[in-house]
Design an enzyme around this catalytic site. Structure first.
Site, PDB file in Angstrom:
ATOM      1  CB  SER A 176       2.814  -7.674   1.711  1.00 44.24           C
ATOM      2  OG  SER A 176       1.745  -7.457   2.591  1.00 44.24           O
ATOM      3  CB  THR A 184      -0.910  -0.009   1.255  1.00 46.50           C
ATOM      4  OG1 THR A 184      -1.781  -1.108   1.139  1.00 46.50           O
ATOM      5  CG2 THR A 184      -1.723   1.249   1.385  1.00 46.50           C
ATOM      6  CB  THR A 230       0.507  -3.264   6.400  1.00 43.89           C
ATOM      7  OG1 THR A 230      -0.779  -3.323   5.772  1.00 43.89           O
ATOM      8  CG2 THR A 230       1.110  -1.898   6.256  1.00 43.89           C
ATOM      9  CG  ASP A 231      -2.465  -7.355   3.750  1.00 46.58           C
ATOM     10  OD1 ASP A 231      -2.840  -6.478   4.555  1.00 46.58           O
ATOM     11  OD2 ASP A 231      -3.052  -7.598   2.680  1.00 46.58           O
TER      12      ASP A 231
HETATM   13  N1  ASP Z   1      -2.722  -5.562   0.837  1.00 47.01           N
HETATM   14  C1  ASP Z   1      -1.727  -4.590   1.103  1.00 47.01           C
HETATM   15  C2  ASP Z   1      -0.380  -5.249   1.162  1.00 47.01           C
HETATM   16  O1  ASP Z   1      -0.071  -5.916   2.112  1.00 47.01           O
HETATM   17  C3  ASP Z   1      -1.983  -3.901   2.374  1.00 47.01           C
HETATM   18  C4  ASP Z   1      -0.933  -2.918   2.792  1.00 47.01           C
HETATM   19  O2  ASP Z   1       0.127  -2.783   2.284  1.00 47.01           O
HETATM   20  O3  ASP Z   1      -1.224  -2.208   3.760  1.00 47.01           O
HETATM   21  O4  ASP Z   1       0.375  -5.107   0.237  1.00 47.01           O
END
Ligand code: ASP
Length: 345
Positions: A75, A29, A108-109
């Protein structure tokens, strides 16, 4: 000509005096793009490392930044192949004596899994700092740029050596071993629920909780002490008044700790009264009634501490600030020395 040469010299010295930090981008993200700034759905990993870096020009003032793209994926698509590539590259970089640390941008995932993997396979004591964002780079109030600035600030901090792989998000520093994503959307999405965060970073100002002195390194002693100086605590509130400030001093207080509003802010009449009692030699310490966070940062610092000479309690709550102020007053009544004590313990 002489002037140009000396300017070039200053530039070269400034460049080499700065630490060198590699930013390795993997996607997520933090590099996400959407069609609108209020669009909650977006594409992870739409923006490259150069664009990520150029969104935070201030990092070039604190470090020589070198960017590399390792992958550009969400991620939730992270996999062992990227991990092996990333870990090998981090080891290669940190083996180079000219590299001072690595910041890894990541979704963040699964950031906690990648951070923990690297925590187990990186062979260096130099800082390795993971960072992400909860809001896409194109979103209103994107959190990525400040998170990156803070992550680089942590990577260049001398106290970040030997800490294992770290994660910086939302002004907090966590250990890879402990941290997990614990909220699906909030910018405060990361918690180390068993061990807690190990520090905070506010607009680049890094503060580790474990750097404080105690016991054998403490300068305080109860030997020859028969009593402690009187220090009172005042609780700030709206429509506050100066009566209690004056009451404390009339009754022998040598120090006053205020549980200030927000990051230690005061109602005008109380502020004025505290300035007056300071002139009579009473030491004023600003803590807060909020319950967490530091009073070293925030809107009041330049007025209260720099102009009036109040002392910030750092992250000590009012009741602990009272303990430290009583002990400090057993050693000195010099404001600057007491200020230093509050930075040290
Ligand atoms: N789905 C995204 C990821 O993990 C969420 C994020 O980055 O906050 O790439």
């Amino acid at each position: 000509m002489k002037k140009i040469l000396s300017l070039m010299f200053v530039f070269v010295v400034a460049t080499f005096a700065k630490p060198t930090i590699y930013i390795l981008a993997t996607g997520g993200t933090i590099a996400g793009g959407s069609s609108g700034e209020l669009n909650a759905s977006y594409t992870s990993g739409a923006i490259g490392v150069d664009k990520l870096i150029s969104a935070v020009p201030k990092i070039n003032e604190i470090a020589n930044i070198k960017g590399e793209q390792i992958s550009n994926i969400g991620s939730h698509h992270m996999n062992n192949d990227v991990w092996l590539k990333l870990a090998n590259r981090v080891n290669e970089i940190l083996n180079d004596e000219n590299a001072d640390g690595v910041v890894i941008t990541h979704g963040t995932d699964s950031i906690e899994e990648s951070a923990y993997f690297l925590n187990l396979v990186v062979k260096s004591n130099k800082p390795v700092v993971f960072v992400g964002a909860m809001r896409a780079a194109t979103s209103m109030s994107a959190d990525g740029p400040l998170n990156i600035f803070n992550a680089v600030s942590v990577a260049i901090d001398k106290n970040s050596f030997n800490k294992g792989v770290l994660l910086v998000m939302n002004d907090e520093i966590h250990k890879a071993r402990e941290v997990s994503k614990t909220n699906t959307t909030n910018v405060a999405a990361f918690t180390s629920s068993n061990a807690g965060k190990i520090g905070i970073v506010n607009y680049g100002k890094v503060e580790y909780f474990d750097e404080k002195k105690h016991t054998l390194n403490s300068e305080f002693s109860v030997k020859n002490l028969t009593k402690l100086p009187k220090v009172d605590i005042l609780y700030a509130h709206t429509t506050d008044n100066e009566d209690l400030v004056n009451f404390c001093v009339e009754n022998g207080a040598k120090g006053i700790v205020v549980a200030g509003m927000g990051s230690g802010s005061l109602y005008p009449s109380v502020e004025k009264a505290l300035v007056e009692v300071m002139k009579k030699g009473v030491v004023v310490v600003r803590s807060n009634r909020v319950g967490s966070g530091t009073t070293d940062a925030g809107p009041g610092v330049s007025l209260y501490d720099e102009k009036y000479g109040f002392i910030s309690a750092n992250t000590l709550n009012p009741q602990k600030a009272r303990v430290l102020l009583m002990l400090a007053l057993t050693k000195t009544d010099d404001i600057e020395k007491i200020r230093e004590i509050f930075r040290t313990y």
